[in-house]
Design a protein around this motif. Sequence first.
Motif, short mmCIF file in Angstrom:
data_model
loop_
_atom_site.label_atom_id
_atom_site.label_comp_id
_atom_site.label_asym_id
_atom_site.label_seq_id
_atom_site.Cartn_x
_atom_site.Cartn_y
_atom_site.Cartn_z
N ILE A 119 19.73 37.33 -29.83
CA ILE A 119 20.90 37.53 -30.69
C ILE A 119 21.01 36.43 -31.75
CG2 ILE A 119 22.22 38.89 -29.04
CD1 ILE A 119 23.87 36.41 -28.42
N ASP A 120 20.28 35.33 -31.57
CA ASP A 120 20.28 34.23 -32.53
C ASP A 120 19.08 34.27 -33.46
OD1 ASP A 120 22.65 33.15 -31.52
OD2 ASP A 120 21.59 31.98 -30.00
N PHE A 121 18.24 35.29 -33.34
CA PHE A 121 17.00 35.35 -34.11
C PHE A 121 17.25 35.28 -35.62
CE2 PHE A 121 13.80 37.96 -36.37
CZ PHE A 121 12.70 37.14 -36.17
N ASP A 122 18.15 36.08 -36.14
CA ASP A 122 18.42 36.07 -37.59
C ASP A 122 18.91 34.70 -38.05
OD1 ASP A 122 17.62 38.72 -37.91
OD2 ASP A 122 19.64 39.51 -37.63
N ASP A 123 19.77 34.08 -37.25
CA ASP A 123 20.26 32.74 -37.60
C ASP A 123 19.13 31.73 -37.58
OD1 ASP A 123 22.85 33.70 -37.85
OD2 ASP A 123 23.43 33.12 -35.82
N ALA A 124 18.21 31.88 -36.64
CA ALA A 124 17.08 30.96 -36.54
C ALA A 124 16.15 31.12 -37.75
CB ALA A 124 16.31 31.19 -35.24
N ILE A 125 15.90 32.36 -38.15
CA ILE A 125 15.07 32.61 -39.34
C ILE A 125 15.74 32.01 -40.57
CG2 ILE A 125 14.26 34.42 -40.91
CD1 ILE A 125 12.40 34.15 -38.56
N ASP A 126 17.05 32.20 -40.70
CA ASP A 126 17.79 31.61 -41.83
C ASP A 126 17.70 30.09 -41.81
OD1 ASP A 126 18.55 34.07 -42.86
OD2 ASP A 126 20.53 34.03 -41.91
N PHE A 127 17.80 29.52 -40.61
CA PHE A 127 17.70 28.07 -40.46
C PHE A 127 16.36 27.59 -41.02
CE2 PHE A 127 16.35 24.27 -38.22
CZ PHE A 127 17.47 23.47 -38.26
N VAL A 128 15.28 28.27 -40.64
CA VAL A 128 13.94 27.87 -41.10
C VAL A 128 13.83 28.06 -42.61
CG1 VAL A 128 11.49 28.47 -40.99
CG2 VAL A 128 12.83 28.32 -38.87
N ARG A 129 14.23 29.19 -43.11
CA ARG A 129 14.08 29.49 -44.54
C ARG A 129 14.90 28.55 -45.42
NH1 ARG A 129 14.22 36.01 -43.89
NH2 ARG A 129 12.04 36.23 -43.28
N ASN A 130 16.00 28.05 -44.90
CA ASN A 130 16.86 27.15 -45.68
C ASN A 130 16.71 25.69 -45.29
OD1 ASN A 130 18.19 29.28 -47.19
ND2 ASN A 130 19.12 29.84 -45.25
N PHE A 131 15.71 25.38 -44.47
CA PHE A 131 15.53 24.02 -43.98
C PHE A 131 15.25 23.05 -45.13
CE2 PHE A 131 13.00 20.49 -42.42
CZ PHE A 131 13.78 20.06 -41.36
N GLN A 132 15.98 21.95 -45.15
CA GLN A 132 15.78 20.88 -46.12
C GLN A 132 15.62 19.57 -45.34
OE1 GLN A 132 15.35 21.10 -49.37
NE2 GLN A 132 15.71 23.31 -49.36
N PRO A 133 14.45 18.92 -45.43
CA PRO A 133 14.23 17.68 -44.67
C PRO A 133 15.27 16.61 -45.00
CG PRO A 133 12.23 18.34 -45.84
CD PRO A 133 13.31 19.30 -46.23
N GLU A 134 15.76 16.62 -46.23
CA GLU A 134 16.73 15.61 -46.65
C GLU A 134 18.02 15.69 -45.81
OE1 GLU A 134 13.84 16.47 -49.71
OE2 GLU A 134 15.27 17.82 -48.75
N ASP A 135 18.29 16.84 -45.25
CA ASP A 135 19.48 16.99 -44.41
C ASP A 135 19.37 16.20 -43.11
OD1 ASP A 135 20.49 18.70 -46.34
OD2 ASP A 135 19.95 20.53 -45.23
N TYR A 136 18.15 15.76 -42.77
CA TYR A 136 17.92 15.10 -41.48
C TYR A 136 17.40 13.67 -41.63
CZ TYR A 136 18.59 19.82 -39.93
OH TYR A 136 19.14 21.06 -39.70
N ILE A 137 17.48 13.17 -42.81
CA ILE A 137 16.99 11.80 -43.04
C ILE A 137 18.17 10.85 -43.11
CG2 ILE A 137 15.76 10.29 -44.64
CD1 ILE A 137 14.03 12.70 -45.38
#
Length: 137
Positions: A119-137
């Motif tokens: 049920i979280d698959f679509d959210d996970a795909i969106d997470f990957v597609r919108n991933f920005q490394p700067e958000d985690y630095i």
Amino acid sequence: METGQILAVVGQQLQWSEQQGAAVRMLFEAMGAMKTEMAEDKEEMKMMVQEVRDSVTLIDAECDQMQTAVRLRSNELTKHRFKDSDMKFKEMVGKYRRMIWSRLKEHFSVAKYSHIRRIDFDDAIDFVRNFQPEDYI
């Protein structure tokens, strides 16, 4: 017909009507109890279905889609920051790929990406597609 006979017949009719009324009342009460029980069973079934839905993890095809999304996103991120001919290109692709996997698992609180709930698959795909490394630095 005498008055006594008429009263006896009316009395008998009244008794049958009362018996029928009591039977109808019992039937009505039983139907009400069944309705309540069915509503409770329906709610319980909904909760059970939700439990199952919440516990089912990604299927193989979804795992493949997730791997493809991570591969594409890591390549895309690297292309924006390095040239294909740069010696660090492959190294950076791997770095971004590991970072995406790591943050994805952290975000969905799983040890393996394959443990992400369906049920979280679509959210996970969106997470990957919108991933920005700067958000985690």
